[in-house]
Write a protein that holds these residues in place. Structure first.
Motif, short mmCIF file in Angstrom:
data_model
loop_
_atom_site.label_atom_id
_atom_site.label_comp_id
_atom_site.label_asym_id
_atom_site.label_seq_id
_atom_site.Cartn_x
_atom_site.Cartn_y
_atom_site.Cartn_z
N MET A 191 0.82 -1.20 0.00
CA MET A 191 0.00 0.00 0.00
C MET A 191 0.86 1.26 0.00
O MET A 191 0.55 2.24 -0.70
CB MET A 191 -0.94 0.00 1.21
CG MET A 191 -2.06 -1.01 1.14
SD MET A 191 -3.24 -0.82 2.50
CE MET A 191 -4.04 0.74 2.05
N ALA A 194 2.32 1.83 -3.42
CA ALA A 194 1.30 2.34 -4.35
C ALA A 194 1.05 3.83 -4.13
O ALA A 194 0.63 4.53 -5.05
CB ALA A 194 0.00 1.56 -4.18
N ALA A 195 1.33 4.30 -2.92
CA ALA A 195 1.14 5.72 -2.61
C ALA A 195 2.42 6.53 -2.77
O ALA A 195 2.48 7.70 -2.40
CB ALA A 195 0.62 5.87 -1.18
N SER A 250 -7.12 -0.10 -0.37
CA SER A 250 -6.25 -1.07 -1.05
C SER A 250 -6.73 -1.30 -2.48
O SER A 250 -5.93 -1.26 -3.43
CB SER A 250 -6.23 -2.40 -0.29
OG SER A 250 -5.60 -2.28 0.96
N GLN A 253 -6.01 1.45 -4.81
CA GLN A 253 -4.59 1.54 -5.17
C GLN A 253 -4.14 0.34 -5.99
O GLN A 253 -2.96 0.25 -6.35
CB GLN A 253 -3.74 1.65 -3.90
CG GLN A 253 -3.93 2.94 -3.14
CD GLN A 253 -3.20 2.93 -1.80
OE1 GLN A 253 -3.15 1.91 -1.12
NE2 GLN A 253 -2.65 4.06 -1.43
#
Length: 291
Positions: A191, A194-195, A250, A253
């Protein structure tokens, strides 16, 4: 080689068996080793270990016999092939397995006239024999008392009781918690990535949060043992909402939620049964079939 040390045998020379044998060699014990692939014994032979041609020969050479093979089927196969040699020996099985595996080998050992102690190792092989290594034992209290100071060469030892499967019971439960934590960490890292956040940036904050959270586990443990889930600090309904938010994030993303859904399902079952105000710890009842 010191002459006041008891002879010891190590069966199985994988990563664990090798360092176990090295610990006894360092302390001056006459150490006999055996491995299905004889080449693994060469380095130990150079350090003074006697290399047996068969498992039975190795077992016959040692008063204390430590079994450190790959898995329970391998342990049963090796020991059953050396049944005539185990009578009167103290067998300490450090092979990881289930409580039933330990009970099965313990029963077999009793039939052969051997005393059996099961051990669970909490260390990576490189730390065996250091302060970072600890072991739990269960089974023959006589074996533990007789050999305790020698077994302490491997790490801090704790005797849990005479039931042979107890050490494995602790072991698989602890490891289940460990793998659950690793699964959570991997999901958190995915996560974060992805950010646009690096795992090394995330981890200090995650470790700090988890450190503050750990005392709650003792509270949950008391609630589980007492089956009293009236604590209101962390309710099932609140955590159901929190998990739903994380799952949405989640998915947004593009991170699969396979590590989160099992816990969410446990919580959902309890909330659906009317226990939304109960402590999060009550989710354990979904695992136990308590409804």
């Amino acid at each position: 080689m010191r002459t006041d040390r008891e002879p010891v045998t190590v069966i199985g020379l994988g990563n664990l068996g090798r360092v176990v044998a090295e610990a006894f060699l360092r302390d001056g014990h006459p150490t006999t080793v055996w491995n299905r692939s004889a080449a693994r014994a060469e380095a130990l032979a150079a350090r003074g270990a006697a290399v047996a041609g068969t498992a039975a020969e190795a077992i016959a050479a040692g008063e204390l016999v430590l079994v450190t093979v790959l898995d329970p089927p391998a342990a049963r196969e090796v020991l059953s092939g050396a049944a005539d040699a185990v009578r009167g020996r103290a067998l300490v099985n450090l092979t990881s397995g289930t409580p039933d595996d330990a009970r099965e080998v313990a029963a077999w050992a009793r039939e052969q006239g051997a005393a059996y102690l099961h051990g669970a190792v909490y260390a990576v092989p490189e730390t065996i024999g250091t302060e970072q290594s600890s072991l739990n034992y269960s089974g023959s209290e006589e074996v533990h008392q007789r050999w305790r100071h020698r077994l302490d060469l491997l790490g801090r030892g704790t005797f849990l009781g005479p039931e042979p499967g107890l050490a494995s019971g602790y072991d698989v439960a602890v490891l289940a918690g460990m793998y659950g934590a690793i699964g959570g960490f991997l999901h958190a890292a995915a996560m974060a990535r992805a950010a646009g956040i690096g795992a090394t940036e995330l981890t200090p904050k995650l470790v700090s949060w988890l450190t503050d959270l750990f005392p709650a586990l003792s509270t949950f443990a008391r609630e589980i043992d007492d089956r009293d889930y009236s604590g209101e600090e962390s309710s099932l309904a609140m955590n159901q909402s929190g998990l739903a938010t994380i799952i949405r994030a989640s998915r947004a993303q593009g991170v699969p939620v396979t590590t989160l859904l099992p816990l969410k399902e446990l919580v959902d079952r309890q909330v659906a049964a009317g226990h939304g105000a109960a402590s999060l710890a009550r989710a354990v009842e979904s695992l136990e079939g308590g409804g």
